[in-house]
Design a protein around this motif. Structure first.
Motif, PDB file in Angstrom:
ATOM      1  N   ALA A  79       0.668  -1.158  -0.379  1.00 11.27           N
ATOM      2  CA  ALA A  79      -0.158  -0.088  -0.148  1.00 11.27           C
ATOM      3  C   ALA A  79       0.915   1.293  -0.465  1.00 11.27           C
ATOM      4  N   LYS A  80       2.178   0.844   0.787  1.00  9.47           N
ATOM      5  CA  LYS A  80       2.932   2.612   0.703  1.00  9.47           C
ATOM      6  C   LYS A  80       3.503   2.282  -0.809  1.00  9.47           C
ATOM      7  N   GLU A  81       4.384   1.389  -1.109  1.00  9.27           N
ATOM      8  CA  GLU A  81       4.087   2.062  -1.989  1.00  9.27           C
ATOM      9  C   GLU A  81       3.370   2.089  -2.938  1.00  9.27           C
ATOM     10  N   LEU A  82       2.499   1.174  -3.723  1.00  2.00           N
ATOM     11  CA  LEU A  82       1.770   1.951  -4.537  1.00  2.00           C
ATOM     12  C   LEU A  82       0.759   3.779  -4.164  1.00  2.00           C
ATOM     13  N   TYR A  83       0.716   3.876  -2.788  1.00  2.00           N
ATOM     14  CA  TYR A  83       0.829   5.514  -2.662  1.00  2.00           C
ATOM     15  C   TYR A  83       1.641   6.440  -3.146  1.00  2.00           C
ATOM     16  N   LYS A  84       2.914   6.127  -2.995  1.00  9.61           N
ATOM     17  CA  LYS A  84       3.667   7.398  -3.447  1.00  9.61           C
ATOM     18  C   LYS A  84       4.545   6.888  -4.540  1.00  9.61           C
ATOM     19  N   SER A  85       3.680   5.909  -5.679  1.00 14.20           N
ATOM     20  CA  SER A  85       3.958   5.523  -7.137  1.00 14.20           C
ATOM     21  C   SER A  85       3.135   6.864  -7.695  1.00 14.20           C
ATOM     22  N   LYS A  86       4.041   6.705  -8.231  1.00 13.73           N
ATOM     23  CA  LYS A  86       3.099   7.905  -9.550  1.00 13.73           C
ATOM     24  C   LYS A  86       2.820   7.757 -10.579  1.00 13.73           C
ATOM     25  N   GLU A  87       2.445   6.773 -11.134  1.00 12.90           N
ATOM     26  CA  GLU A  87       1.849   6.535 -12.189  1.00 12.90           C
ATOM     27  C   GLU A  87       0.620   6.106 -11.726  1.00 12.90           C
ATOM     28  N   PHE A  88       0.463   5.855 -10.468  1.00 19.45           N
ATOM     29  CA  PHE A  88      -0.849   4.673  -9.614  1.00 19.45           C
ATOM     30  C   PHE A  88      -1.647   5.793  -9.244  1.00 19.45           C
ATOM     31  N   ASN A  89      -2.434   5.645  -9.799  1.00 15.56           N
ATOM     32  CA  ASN A  89      -4.867   6.952  -9.789  1.00 15.56           C
ATOM     33  C   ASN A  89      -5.112   6.279  -8.584  1.00 15.56           C
ATOM     34  N   LEU A  90      -4.925   6.287  -6.947  1.00 16.56           N
ATOM     35  CA  LEU A  90      -5.501   6.164  -6.076  1.00 16.56           C
ATOM     36  C   LEU A  90      -7.375   6.039  -6.057  1.00 16.56           C
ATOM     37  N   ARG A  91      -7.622   7.027  -6.495  1.00 13.35           N
ATOM     38  CA  ARG A  91      -8.503   7.552  -6.437  1.00 13.35           C
ATOM     39  C   ARG A  91      -9.480   6.696  -7.648  1.00 13.35           C
ATOM     40  N   THR A  92      -9.017   5.899  -8.836  1.00 11.20           N
ATOM     41  CA  THR A  92      -9.807   5.408  -9.869  1.00 11.20           C
ATOM     42  C   THR A  92      -9.276   4.113  -8.631  1.00 11.20           C
ATOM     43  N   PHE A  93      -8.277   3.549  -7.881  1.00 10.95           N
ATOM     44  CA  PHE A  93      -8.322   2.315  -7.040  1.00 10.95           C
ATOM     45  C   PHE A  93      -8.956   1.771  -6.796  1.00 10.95           C
ATOM     46  N   LEU A  94      -9.803   2.882  -5.754  1.00 15.49           N
ATOM     47  CA  LEU A  94     -10.494   3.574  -4.841  1.00 15.49           C
ATOM     48  C   LEU A  94     -12.330   2.904  -5.025  1.00 15.49           C
ATOM     49  N   GLU A  95     -12.250   3.060  -6.336  1.00 16.71           N
ATOM     50  CA  GLU A  95     -13.570   2.778  -6.811  1.00 16.71           C
ATOM     51  C   GLU A  95     -13.720   1.983  -7.797  1.00 16.71           C
ATOM     52  N   ILE A  96     -12.472   0.998  -7.577  1.00 18.74           N
ATOM     53  CA  ILE A  96     -12.708  -0.484  -7.985  1.00 18.74           C
ATOM     54  C   ILE A  96     -13.870  -1.186  -8.043  1.00 18.74           C
ATOM     55  N   GLU A  97     -14.924  -1.784  -7.914  1.00 19.91           N
ATOM     56  CA  GLU A  97     -16.041  -2.296  -7.253  1.00 19.91           C
ATOM     57  C   GLU A  97     -15.388  -4.289  -6.819  1.00 19.91           C
ATOM     58  N   ASP A  98     -14.659  -4.272  -7.493  1.00 20.42           N
ATOM     59  CA  ASP A  98     -13.746  -6.009  -7.546  1.00 20.42           C
ATOM     60  C   ASP A  98     -13.263  -6.168  -6.021  1.00 20.42           C
ATOM     61  N   ASN A  99     -14.183  -7.396  -5.449  1.00 21.81           N
ATOM     62  CA  ASN A  99     -14.588  -8.081  -4.372  1.00 21.81           C
ATOM     63  C   ASN A  99     -13.650  -9.448  -4.753  1.00 21.81           C
ATOM     64  N   LEU A 100     -12.913  -9.506  -5.376  1.00 18.27           N
ATOM     65  CA  LEU A 100     -13.107 -11.264  -5.748  1.00 18.27           C
ATOM     66  C   LEU A 100     -11.462 -11.391  -5.094  1.00 18.27           C
ATOM     67  N   TYR A 101     -10.671 -11.144  -4.442  1.00 13.09           N
ATOM     68  CA  TYR A 101     -10.017 -11.251  -3.633  1.00 13.09           C
ATOM     69  C   TYR A 101      -9.699 -10.367  -1.934  1.00 13.09           C
ATOM     70  N   MET A 102      -9.818 -10.983  -1.018  1.00 15.08           N
ATOM     71  CA  MET A 102      -9.763 -10.847  -0.008  1.00 15.08           C
ATOM     72  C   MET A 102      -8.924  -9.345   0.422  1.00 15.08           C
ATOM     73  N   GLU A 103      -7.810  -9.725  -0.220  1.00 13.50           N
ATOM     74  CA  GLU A 103      -6.524  -9.030   0.039  1.00 13.50           C
ATOM     75  C   GLU A 103      -6.391  -7.454  -0.738  1.00 13.50           C
ATOM     76  N   PHE A 104      -7.594  -7.794  -1.910  1.00 13.72           N
ATOM     77  CA  PHE A 104      -7.665  -6.418  -2.780  1.00 13.72           C
ATOM     78  C   PHE A 104      -8.458  -5.885  -2.077  1.00 13.72           C
ATOM     79  N   THR A 105      -9.543  -6.062  -1.164  1.00 13.17           N
ATOM     80  CA  THR A 105     -10.384  -5.271  -0.426  1.00 13.17           C
ATOM     81  C   THR A 105      -9.775  -5.038   0.369  1.00 13.17           C
ATOM     82  N   MET A 106      -9.190  -5.507   1.412  1.00  8.51           N
ATOM     83  CA  MET A 106      -7.901  -5.093   2.679  1.00  8.51           C
ATOM     84  C   MET A 106      -6.609  -3.607   1.815  1.00  8.51           C
ATOM     85  N   LEU A 107      -6.454  -4.319   0.645  1.00 10.79           N
ATOM     86  CA  LEU A 107      -5.502  -3.180   0.107  1.00 10.79           C
ATOM     87  C   LEU A 107      -6.598  -2.079   0.340  1.00 10.79           C
ATOM     88  N   GLN A 108      -7.560  -1.935  -0.371  1.00 10.87           N
ATOM     89  CA  GLN A 108      -7.379  -0.441  -0.764  1.00 10.87           C
ATOM     90  C   GLN A 108      -8.036   0.107   0.750  1.00 10.87           C
TER      91      GLN A 108
END
Length: 121
Positions: free
Chosen positions: A50-79
């Motif tokens: 999460a910290k790596e993604l948060y600091k990444s210039k290429e990562f769009n946090l707003r878009t990631f938080l809006e993803i509704e995909d709950n296929l994996y528990m850890e994906f949701t935890m990461l959000q």
């Protein structure tokens, strides 16, 4: 935009698969009733990712938080962890929380999310 969205989902899922441990998956799945989407990623590794993604210039946090995909528990935890890392105004902070709450479907996601919320308003 859709291509980037799909790329982001695939990128994060690939990272989660790299960090997953089959033995830990078995252990975690036994602790969380009525759930079968555990990859077996340890929480400290999720927080580090999460910290790596948060600091990444290429990562769009707003878009990631809006993803509704709950296929994996850890994906949701990461959000949830990312919401806790994010510096935002009160309205946006509460919007992120209220958008995330419906994704909580077990005690583990709830605990990780709540323990990640350090920002006070």
């Amino acid at each position: 935009m859709f291509v980037y969205y799909m790329y982001m989902i695939d990128f994060v899922k690939d990272k989660l698969f790299e960090l997953s441990e089959p033995e830990y998956r078995t252990f975690s799945a036994k602790l969380i009733p009525n759930i079968n989407n555990v990859l077996g990623v340890r929480v400290p590794l999720l927080r580090k990712l999460a910290k790596e993604l948060y600091k990444s210039k290429e990562f769009n946090l707003r878009t990631f938080l809006e993803i509704e995909d709950n296929l994996y528990m850890e994906f949701t935890m990461l959000q949830g962890i990312l919401i806790g890392l994010k510096k935002s105004e009160q309205d946006e902070f509460f919007y992120d929380i209220s958008s995330f709450v419906p994704k909580i479907n077990n005690w583990a996601v709830c605990d990780i999310f709540c323990s990640s919320l350090k920002q006070a308003h």
